[in-house]
Scaffold this motif. Sequence first.
Motif, short mmCIF file in Angstrom:
data_model
loop_
_atom_site.label_atom_id
_atom_site.label_comp_id
_atom_site.label_asym_id
_atom_site.label_seq_id
_atom_site.Cartn_x
_atom_site.Cartn_y
_atom_site.Cartn_z
N LYS A 169 6.09 -7.65 0.33
CA LYS A 169 7.10 -8.57 0.84
C LYS A 169 6.38 -9.74 1.49
N ASP A 170 6.85 -10.97 1.17
CA ASP A 170 6.25 -12.20 1.73
C ASP A 170 6.77 -12.45 3.13
N PHE A 171 5.89 -13.04 3.94
CA PHE A 171 6.35 -13.62 5.21
C PHE A 171 5.54 -14.90 5.42
N THR A 172 6.01 -15.74 6.31
CA THR A 172 5.44 -17.09 6.48
C THR A 172 4.70 -17.20 7.79
N ILE A 173 3.51 -17.88 7.73
CA ILE A 173 2.77 -18.25 8.95
C ILE A 173 2.75 -19.77 9.00
N ASN A 174 3.52 -20.31 9.94
CA ASN A 174 3.57 -21.77 10.10
C ASN A 174 2.32 -22.28 10.82
N LYS A 175 2.03 -23.58 10.60
CA LYS A 175 0.91 -24.20 11.29
C LYS A 175 1.19 -24.28 12.78
N PRO A 215 6.45 -2.90 9.27
CA PRO A 215 7.63 -2.87 8.39
C PRO A 215 8.46 -1.59 8.59
N ILE A 216 9.71 -1.70 8.28
CA ILE A 216 10.57 -0.52 8.11
C ILE A 216 10.81 -0.41 6.61
N VAL A 217 10.45 0.78 6.06
CA VAL A 217 10.52 0.96 4.61
C VAL A 217 11.57 2.03 4.31
N ASN A 261 17.22 6.65 3.18
CA ASN A 261 16.10 7.40 3.75
C ASN A 261 15.01 6.46 4.23
N THR A 262 14.58 6.64 5.48
CA THR A 262 13.50 5.86 6.04
C THR A 262 12.18 6.58 5.82
N LEU A 263 11.23 5.90 5.18
CA LEU A 263 9.95 6.50 4.86
C LEU A 263 9.04 6.46 6.08
N ALA A 264 8.08 7.41 6.11
CA ALA A 264 7.15 7.53 7.24
C ALA A 264 5.80 6.97 6.85
N VAL A 265 5.29 6.04 7.68
CA VAL A 265 3.99 5.47 7.41
C VAL A 265 2.93 6.56 7.55
N GLY A 266 1.96 6.52 6.67
CA GLY A 266 0.91 7.53 6.68
C GLY A 266 1.27 8.75 5.88
N THR A 267 2.54 9.17 5.94
CA THR A 267 2.99 10.34 5.18
C THR A 267 3.48 9.93 3.80
N ASP A 268 4.30 8.88 3.80
CA ASP A 268 4.90 8.44 2.55
C ASP A 268 4.27 7.15 2.00
N TYR A 269 3.67 6.37 2.86
CA TYR A 269 3.10 5.10 2.38
C TYR A 269 2.02 4.62 3.36
N THR A 270 1.18 3.70 2.83
CA THR A 270 0.22 3.00 3.68
C THR A 270 0.56 1.51 3.65
N ALA A 301 11.84 11.65 -4.22
CA ALA A 301 12.96 10.70 -4.25
C ALA A 301 12.52 9.40 -4.91
N THR A 302 13.38 8.80 -5.67
CA THR A 302 13.09 7.52 -6.32
C THR A 302 14.20 6.53 -5.99
N GLY A 303 13.91 5.25 -6.20
CA GLY A 303 14.90 4.21 -5.95
C GLY A 303 14.23 2.92 -5.52
N GLU A 304 15.02 1.92 -5.23
CA GLU A 304 14.50 0.62 -4.83
C GLU A 304 13.93 0.72 -3.42
N VAL A 305 12.72 0.16 -3.25
CA VAL A 305 12.07 0.14 -1.95
C VAL A 305 12.54 -1.12 -1.20
N ILE A 306 13.09 -0.92 -0.04
CA ILE A 306 13.56 -2.02 0.81
C ILE A 306 12.62 -2.12 1.99
N ILE A 307 12.00 -3.31 2.13
CA ILE A 307 11.06 -3.55 3.22
C ILE A 307 11.72 -4.53 4.20
N THR A 308 11.80 -4.14 5.45
CA THR A 308 12.36 -5.00 6.49
C THR A 308 11.29 -5.25 7.54
#
Length: 395
Positions: A343-349, A296-298, A303-312, A272-279
Motif C-alpha cells: 500500500k502506498d503512502f506519501t512523504i511530503n517535503k 498497518p492494520i491488515v 478477520n484481523t491478521l496478526a503481525v509476525g504470526t500471519d504476516y511480516t 483463509a483466503t480473500g482480499e487483503v485490506i491494509i489500513t
Amino acid sequence: SVKPASGSGYVFSQVNKPFTIAPATITVTEATVTPKVYDSNTNAEVTVNTISGNVGPDDVTVTASGTFDTKNAGNDKDVTVTYTLGGADKGNYKLATETETKSGNITPKTITVAKSTAENKVYDATDDATVSIAESDVTGKIGDEDVTVSATGTFANANVGDDKNVDVTYTLSGADKANYQLASATGSTTANISPKQVTLVWGTSEFTYDGTEKTITATVEGAEGDDVVTVKTYTDNAKTDAGNYTATATALSNSNYKLPAEASKDWKIKPATGEVIITLPAEVYTYDGNDKEPTPIVKIGENTLAVGTDYTVTYDNNKDAGTAKVIITPVSGSGYSFETTDKDFTINKAVITINDATVAPKTYNGNATATVTVDPASNTTGIVPGEEAKITITA
C-alpha cells in the motif's frame, strides 16, 4: 361207609354213602397298597396284612398283586387287587373274594440337574440370560419318555462384568412332565456381559481458519433403550491453526459400551483466503529525516491478521519525500493464504521558514538588485538537524 359189627343182631352188607366237605372261606381283612415312585408301569405292590377263616395250624397263606388304573403319578389312584391262596393246605380253603379295588399313590419321579451353563453375551440393557443344560447333566428320566428340562436365567444386573452371577430357574415340559418333579427348581451359574460396540458419526470435518479454535466431535449411535452415551474424551479434536489433523475418540461416558476399532477421523482447517485490506493510521507524512514506518492494520474479510504470526511488514522508499510503500508478506504456515500485497503512502517535503534575512548596503549602480543573505542555522526553521539546505534569495 357202614358195615355190621361183629356179634350184632343184624346182618347186612357194607353200605357206602358219599358226603361233601366244603372248603373253609378265608377273608382278607386288611391289605395295603405300597406307595411307589413313578416307574412308567402300572404294577402295584400290595401287602396282605391280616386274614380270617383259616383253621388252627393249617399251612395256608394269601398273597396279593395289584395293577394301577394308569401308569401316571397321582394320589388315591384305583388299584385292582388280585388275591391268591398259597400253602400246603390251600386246597381246603377258598377266598371270600379274589379281587377288589383299593387305592394307592404314585409319586412323581425326581429329576436332578447337576449343572447348567449360561452364555456370555454383549450388553443389551437387560438382565436376561440364555441358559442351556447338557443332556448328560440331567438324571432321573426313564428311557425316551417325553420330558425335558429347560432353563431361564437372570443376571444379577444388566451391567457389563465378568463372572457375573446368574440365577437359573428350571422348568419341566413334555407329555410326561406330570410324572416327574425337579429335585430343585432353581440353580445358579456365572457368565460375562461384554461392552457393546457403538458406531461413531463424526460432525463437520472441514473448517476455514479465522483465528478461533475449531472443534470436531462425534455422536454415538447404537445405544440401547434410554441409555445416553457420548464421547467423553478425544485427542487432537480441537485446533486453532490451519492444518491437517486426525481426531481420535478415546473414551465413552458409559462403561457398558466400547468404541469401534477405528475411532479416528481426519479433519482440517483450511487457510483463509480473500482480499487483503491494509489500513494505515495516516497516508500522508512530512519528511523529517527519519524512516516512516506506520503500523498497518491488515484484514481479510472481517478477520484481523496478526503481525509476525500471519504476516511480516517491510517498507520501501519510506524516508525521502515522495511515494513510499508498506509491504505485507504472508508468513509460511499461517492460517491465511494470500499474495504479497503493498500500500502506498506519501512523504511530503519539509517546509523551511525564513525568519530573518540581511540586505547588504550598496553604492548606487543604476539597477535595483540587492544582495540578501540568510543564515540557515539561525534564521530559519524546518531544516532537519544535521542536514544542510542551500537558500538562494533573489531581490
